[in-house]
Design a protein around this motif. Structure first.
Motif, short mmCIF file in Angstrom:
data_model
loop_
_atom_site.label_atom_id
_atom_site.label_comp_id
_atom_site.label_asym_id
_atom_site.label_seq_id
_atom_site.Cartn_x
_atom_site.Cartn_y
_atom_site.Cartn_z
N ALA A 52 0.67 -1.32 0.05
CA ALA A 52 0.01 -0.18 0.01
C ALA A 52 0.96 1.18 -0.09
O ALA A 52 0.72 2.21 -0.79
CB ALA A 52 -0.84 0.09 1.21
N TYR A 53 1.98 1.27 1.06
CA TYR A 53 2.95 2.33 0.99
C TYR A 53 3.39 2.73 -0.69
O TYR A 53 3.68 3.58 -1.16
CB TYR A 53 4.09 1.96 1.65
N ALA A 54 3.85 1.52 -1.26
CA ALA A 54 4.48 1.55 -2.56
C ALA A 54 3.56 2.17 -3.58
O ALA A 54 3.81 2.79 -4.48
CB ALA A 54 4.92 0.22 -3.03
N ILE A 111 20.05 1.65 3.96
CA ILE A 111 19.80 1.31 5.26
C ILE A 111 18.32 1.40 5.52
O ILE A 111 17.55 2.38 5.41
CB ILE A 111 20.60 2.24 6.36
N GLU A 112 17.87 0.07 6.04
CA GLU A 112 16.47 0.31 6.16
C GLU A 112 16.06 -0.94 7.61
O GLU A 112 16.73 -1.83 7.49
CB GLU A 112 15.75 -0.17 5.13
N ARG A 113 15.24 -0.63 8.28
CA ARG A 113 14.86 -1.26 9.41
C ARG A 113 14.00 -2.60 9.21
O ARG A 113 14.11 -3.59 9.71
CB ARG A 113 14.49 -0.48 10.68
N SER A 141 18.99 -2.44 9.16
CA SER A 141 19.51 -2.09 10.44
C SER A 141 18.64 -0.83 10.84
O SER A 141 17.90 -0.11 10.14
CB SER A 141 20.84 -1.43 10.32
N GLU A 142 18.56 -0.50 12.17
CA GLU A 142 18.24 0.64 12.98
C GLU A 142 19.13 1.84 12.63
O GLU A 142 20.26 1.72 12.32
CB GLU A 142 18.11 0.23 14.33
N ILE A 143 18.40 2.86 12.21
CA ILE A 143 19.38 4.16 12.19
C ILE A 143 20.30 4.48 13.29
O ILE A 143 19.50 4.92 14.30
CB ILE A 143 18.78 5.25 11.55
N LEU A 157 18.20 11.30 2.74
CA LEU A 157 17.25 10.97 3.95
C LEU A 157 15.99 11.68 3.70
O LEU A 157 15.84 12.72 3.78
CB LEU A 157 17.81 11.75 5.18
N SER A 158 14.98 10.76 3.13
CA SER A 158 13.87 11.23 2.46
C SER A 158 12.69 10.57 3.31
O SER A 158 12.50 9.42 3.41
CB SER A 158 13.88 10.66 1.02
N TYR A 159 11.92 11.43 3.81
CA TYR A 159 10.85 11.19 4.42
C TYR A 159 10.93 10.34 5.68
O TYR A 159 10.12 9.46 6.02
CB TYR A 159 9.67 10.64 3.69
C1 LIG Z 1 8.23 7.17 5.25
S1 LIG Z 1 9.15 6.13 4.68
C2 LIG Z 1 10.19 6.81 3.71
C3 LIG Z 1 10.79 5.80 2.49
C4 LIG Z 1 11.58 6.37 1.44
N1 LIG Z 1 12.96 7.06 2.16
C5 LIG Z 1 10.84 7.22 0.62
O1 LIG Z 1 11.32 8.46 0.58
O2 LIG Z 1 9.81 6.90 -0.11
C6 LIG Z 1 10.24 6.07 6.20
C7 LIG Z 1 11.14 4.68 6.10
O3 LIG Z 1 11.97 4.79 7.14
C8 LIG Z 1 12.27 3.77 7.75
N2 LIG Z 1 12.75 3.85 9.30
C9 LIG Z 1 12.37 4.55 10.03
N3 LIG Z 1 12.64 4.58 11.26
C10 LIG Z 1 13.83 3.97 11.03
C11 LIG Z 1 14.83 3.57 11.97
N4 LIG Z 1 14.93 3.98 13.19
N5 LIG Z 1 16.01 2.94 11.55
C12 LIG Z 1 15.70 2.15 10.15
N6 LIG Z 1 14.81 2.58 9.18
C13 LIG Z 1 13.72 3.48 9.78
C14 LIG Z 1 11.02 2.94 7.76
O4 LIG Z 1 10.95 1.42 8.07
C15 LIG Z 1 10.31 3.31 6.30
O5 LIG Z 1 10.81 2.53 5.44
#
Ligand SMILES: C[S@@+](CC[C@H](N)C(=O)[O-])C[C@H]1O[C@@H](n2cnc3c(N)ncnc32)[C@H](O)[C@@H]1O
Length: 319
Positions: A52-54, A111-113, A141-143, A157-159
């Motif tokens: 749904a996000y995609a 990097i993605e959690r 990974s966690e950021i 670092l987008s959204y």
């Molecule tokens: C709103 S989405 C944006 C995704 C992408 N950057 C974009 O512009 O479409 C936020 C993303 O950041 C990831 N995210 C949020 N907090 C995070 C964290 N602490 N560590 C790693 N990933 C994180 C979420 O899992 C999600 O995939």
């Protein structure tokens, strides 16, 4: 109008078609509700959430990042990035956008959690014609600022900033800037998104970076009294998007705030157009950000400048 690359559109359609539309519609409603919370729990929990996000958000974040990086490329013309680090990369919008602007990219790390998000992003990436997207390294990974990370010319670092706890945002921005030639922070075009972008801007300036866009200077932001700045990227709506969002128009306007900083030199315009230009008979009125915010009237008598003013758009550089 900013459209997805054809191969990404096709891959997205194929992958979202694996889900029942009712499930996607339910997930899209829940996502919107979660994103309205100031700091939310992980929003992308299930495979349906990610699809749904995609379907509903990725084309818009792709458009916003593309619009922001287009301005970055104009203002930092000598940058040909080879490496990109995309933090909180989601399904990969920013890596697709960056390789469209800079085909020079060769090595990309995301990097993605969330594992379900990585899986979806990887599947999309397989269909990319650009090898750097196809071969991107996805790190689960966690950021965290103690995370080892490859050096990168371009960091995106987008959204994401709004999803991080407030106390870690400044340290994360400082960590992103380490060894980067360019840092791009993009947030939703809301007062909150703008405030987070301004705070990131302060951090980047304090590290000695120059602002390349949208501000035509690295001085303090001249907006005051609750005023804030954002931009807009128009993109087409797919049929699925229209149905999931109960929308009628064939396009949407994604509002975003952003900042691009560089450790190198930037070619800055005299000012930037902060709102939709207003056109009356023989007169164009521009709201401009320079070292202050001002209104400029350009009249037909100014011939070439008037012609340019009629063509300039919200978000463009100006004289
Ligand atoms: C709103 S989405 C944006 C995704 C992408 N950057 C974009 O512009 O479409 C936020 C993303 O950041 C990831 N995210 C949020 N907090 C995070 C964290 N602490 N560590 C790693 N990933 C994180 C979420 O899992 C999600 O995939």
């Amino acid at each position: 109008m900013i459209t997805l690359p054809a191969e990404l559109r096709h891959a997205l359609d194929t992958m979202t078609a694996r889900h029942h539309e009712q499930d996607l519609a339910r997930a899209a409603i829940q996502l919107t509700a979660r994103y309205r919370q100031p700091i939310h729990e992980p929003a992308l929990r299930s495979a349906a959430d990610v699809a749904a996000y995609a379907a509903t958000r990725m084309p818009a974040t792709y458009a916003a990042v593309t619009a922001a990086l287009t301005q970055a490329a104009t203002c930092v013309p000598d940058l040909q990035p080879v490496t990109q680090l995309d933090v909180g990369g989601g399904t990969g919008a920013a890596i697709w956008a960056a390789t469209t602007i800079w085909p020079s990219l060769r090595h990309i790390t995301v990097i993605e959690r969330e594992p379900a998000v990585i899986e979806f992003g990887r599947h999309l990436a397989v269909s990319a014609s650009h090898p750097a997207v196809r071969n991107a390294m996805w790190r689960r990974s966690e950021i965290r600022t103690d995370l080892s990370r490859p050096p990168a010319d371009l960091v995106t670092l987008s959204y994401v900033l709004g999803e991080l706890p407030p106390a870690v945002r400044d340290p994360v921005v400082r960590w992103l800037a380490e060894h980067a030639r360019m840092v791009a922070v993009i947030e939703p075009g809301t007062p909150g998104g703008h405030a987070r972008v301004l705070a990131a801007r302060d951090q980047l300036i304090s590290l000695g970076m120059r602002i390349a866009a949208p501000c035509p200077h690295s001085a303090s932001c001249p907006l005051s009294g609750g005023d804030w700045c954002h931009f807009s990227a128009r993109l087409p709506r797919s049929g699925l998007h229209r149905r999931l969002k109960s929308a009628e128009l064939g396009f949407e306007d994604e509002k975003f705030s952003y900042v691009i900083a560089t450790s190198g030199s930037a070619v800055l315009p005299g000012s930037r157009v902060l709102r939709h230009p207003r056109t009356r008979k023989g007169l164009v009125t521009l709201t401009l950000c320079a070292d202050g915010v001002r209104e400029e009237n350009v009249s037909k008598r100014q011939r070439d400048v008037y012609r340019a003013a009629r063509n300039v758009a919200w978000g463009d550089p100006w004289l």
